[in-house]
Write an enzyme that holds these catalytic residues in place. Structure first.
Site, PDB file in Angstrom:
ATOM      1  N   ASP A  47       0.799  -1.375  -0.084  1.00  0.00           N
ATOM      2  CA  ASP A  47       0.125   0.077   0.028  1.00  0.00           C
ATOM      3  C   ASP A  47       0.985   1.098  -0.074  1.00  0.00           C
ATOM      4  O   ASP A  47       1.395   1.642   0.950  1.00  0.00           O
ATOM      5  CB  ASP A  47      -0.670  -0.025   1.274  1.00  0.00           C
ATOM      6  CG  ASP A  47      -1.956   0.956   1.081  1.00  0.00           C
ATOM      7  OD1 ASP A  47      -1.927   1.845   0.432  1.00  0.00           O
ATOM      8  OD2 ASP A  47      -3.115   0.745   1.915  1.00  0.00           O
ATOM      9  N   HIS A  79      -9.359  -1.567  -9.177  1.00  0.00           N
ATOM     10  CA  HIS A  79      -8.867  -0.352  -8.146  1.00  0.00           C
ATOM     11  C   HIS A  79      -7.403   0.332  -8.594  1.00  0.00           C
ATOM     12  O   HIS A  79      -7.340   1.589  -8.458  1.00  0.00           O
ATOM     13  CB  HIS A  79      -8.485  -0.830  -6.561  1.00  0.00           C
ATOM     14  CG  HIS A  79      -7.979   0.142  -5.611  1.00  0.00           C
ATOM     15  ND1 HIS A  79      -9.229   0.937  -4.910  1.00  0.00           N
ATOM     16  CD2 HIS A  79      -6.925   0.400  -5.054  1.00  0.00           C
ATOM     17  CE1 HIS A  79      -8.426   1.768  -4.252  1.00  0.00           C
ATOM     18  NE2 HIS A  79      -7.202   1.697  -4.444  1.00  0.00           N
TER      19      HIS A  79
END
Lengths: 412, 412
Positions: free
Chosen positions: A230, A321
């Site tokens: 992330d 995403h």
């Protein structure tokens, strides 16, 4: 309409993801996890792996910018504490408060007790402790300068997928306190809050974590609770980062500051657990293990929306995403500096965990807002994430010794 | 009668502490912090400071004893999760549960996904993850062997100073999960609880922390939220530790096991903050900075109850914590393996923090109980600490590959 197990199972199959099911996924909850940006080289490692005791490492509090924003690697622990000014507080109260808290922060981050305290042992190993201040709309109102609050900080747009709980939202003054060690972090929060008590109450506290310092080689991108890397596409240290994060055009008190958007994103981990690995990876467009695009390459490569598989079908769902979150230009770039949270399990054993998504940017109106609007419209991850808290703050520039954070606003 | 600011201010002065005020302090809350034991040499350092990435470090799950008890240094993070068996659960259910959870724990602590999961990234860096199981009275009852539950585990005595809240107390099955990194810890708790859900509910979860790995030189005694070194007088690795911790005389299923007493001890940090340094040190009998007796020496020296100052007065209050907590013999010795907790601040800015006092011992009836009875009777620290949670567990021995924790009880 938060997505439930039934909804997510509709897209478990690769074909379902690829053939339009995912394109209609707006209206669920929204994520901004593992988001991507325009192509650029991988960031350089920013710190060596620790060799021997590192508790004494300190990050300077004073400077052109506040610390705790581009401080890298991100510390292992964070507490976000939102304070509300007591009714009737005015500019003098706020100035006194900020002067006191800035002095506390300068001492604490240097490994020293704040004035009036005598606990050198509790902060002697600050472990890269940082304290970062952010101003919410109520602070601007209290000091009689409501027009100085950026409009996007005063009111983030509501997104269709939001399920915002007021108890994790808003706040007049944010304290972001980070450290690699929970002891100095706990002490710093306690002393800062104690010194603020006369003027402010605690609206909420949210605690998060990332990788322990020294657990991975320097420069490794942290993983969130989905297992994904992330922040792979964060702006690289240098010009791109500076351009993304720091305010250049604005009132004098705000130049060299930033804006922080903090979103509490609950992850539906039970449902995520039941997904197959392929569905997980297609939902993002990236391999969980390496972070590389599912079509190949490395963690720092872009996902190619035009790639096709052997049958001529799209290799990546259009609502993946990574494709939806990718910055459409420099103005959309932001520095993701999030932390996982875990407040579970509930009594029945369900997870209560997710991501404290914290993004710094020069202007949230051109960065977080359009990116999140795109995700709210359509993002496969919406099936497994829900935004349950929201707050935005104007983050003033740093200060020199003898000054205090916000001084140029209060005395401008 | 929890001690308030007024009570504590009565003993702010050295003379007050020394001249009898402190001797009457029983009846407040009770602490067992920084406790001392019979004289012995300082423990040897047990692990080198980490050099480079340490996330892959793993602690074997299988063995004669369960891991997570003498595992040293104590990991940086802990979650204590107490489960209650669902009504109607019997021996078969419990055996199936323990078999499943033991298998999960063996895989997770080795850095692998549990059966039925596919998340290698979340636990690939276990960071010395350990999972330790403890059995409460309800487990013995459910399997139809109530007589096997040690009496002291079934019912710890009530101490006059207790202010126990049921929501931090009791439990049929304890999971103690520790790691230097919050990510694998969070994942392990989630998977273990998920696999237990069919048979058990979550009674409570308590999270704690100690020093980050690598923040201090190896062998350094951790500090609690009072700043004190806590555990200086733990039994040294080797015979003294083995004698203190492991069950030698008992039913076959229990030999090589231990007993865990977990107490949630709230610290009144606001009042402690207002104490002068001298009063803080006299209340314990030790220097905060070095941990050495206030009369001199080193951290590992005993406090001398007969020492006098230049005026002929006692140099240490008779009710100083170190004197009251000192083990009166080998049977009172225990291994303190506690963690700080911080769930604050409250809305009005007050701390909500303290110590998860976790002590392992061969027999709590001869160790924790008499020591705590002495502290409840009189201990200066009672003014600033309150026991608000209490649980005791029989900790079975370890198991070999193919076996499960508790197998000798369930199949004995």
């Amino acid at each position: 309409m938060p997505a439930g197990p039934a909804a997510s199972r509709r897209v478990l199959g690769r074909r379902g993801l690829l053939l339009g099911g995912a394109a209609a996924l707006g209206g669920g909850a929204v994520g901004a996890l593992g988001a991507t940006a325009s192509a650029e080289p991988p960031p350089a490692p920013v710190a060596a792996a620790p060799q021997g005791p590192v508790g004494a490492d300190a990050v300077p509090f004073h400077g052109r910018h506040q610390s705790g924003i581009t401080t890298a690697p991100v510390q292992a622990h964070a507490a976000f504490v939102a304070l509300d000014l007591r009714p009737g507080s005015g500019a003098d109260d706020v100035a006194r408060l900020l002067r006191l808290l800035s002095d506390d922060a300068a001492r604490l981050t240097a490994g020293r007790s704040p004035l009036g305290a005598d606990d050198p042992e509790l902060v002697a190993l600050p472990s890269r402790l940082t304290v970062t201040f952010g101003f919410g709309p109520g602070l601007f109102d209290a000091i009689g300068r409501p027009e100085q609050c950026p409009a996007v900080v005063r009111a983030l747009p509501a997104f269709a997928t939001d399920r915002i709980d007021p108890r994790w939202s808003g706040g007049d003054l944010l304290l972001q306190v980070c450290s690699d060690d929970r002891l100095p972090l706990s002490y710093a929060v306690r002393r800062l809050v104690r010194d603020a008590r006369g003027v402010a109450t605690v609206r909420w506290t949210q605690r998060g974590f990332g990788p322990a310092r020294g657990s991975e080689p320097a420069g490794t991108t942290p993983r969130n609770l989905f297992g994904q890397r992330d922040g792979s596409k964060n702006p690289e240290v240098g010009g791109a980062l500076d351009d993304a994060v720091w305010v250049r055009d604005g009132p004098d008190w705000f130049v060299d500051g930033s804006m922080l958007v903090l979103r509490r994103i609950r992850m539906d981990l039970d449902v995520w657990d039941d997904l197959g690995r392929e569905a997980r990876e297609l939902s993002v467009g990236r391999s969980v293990g390496s972070g590389a695009p599912v079509t190949g390459g490395t963690e720092f490569d872009e996902v190619d929306p035009t790639a096709v598989d052997g049958d001529g079908f799209a290799a990546v769902p259009p609502a993946a995403h990574a494709l939806r979150a990718k910055a459409r230009g420099p103005a959309e770039r932001m520095l993701r500096r999030g932390f996982s949270y875990d407040d579970g399990p509930t009594a029945d054993g369900a997870p209560e965990a997710g991501l404290l998504f914290a993004a710094y940017q020069a202007d949230a109106a051109t960065a977080f807002v359009p990116v999140q609007a795109r995700l709210a419209e359509s993002d496969v991850l919406n099936l497994w994430v829900t935004h349950t808290g929201s707050a935005a703050f104007a983050v003033p520039p740093g200060c020199a010794p003898g000054e205090y954070v916000g001084g140029r606003l209060l005395e401008g």
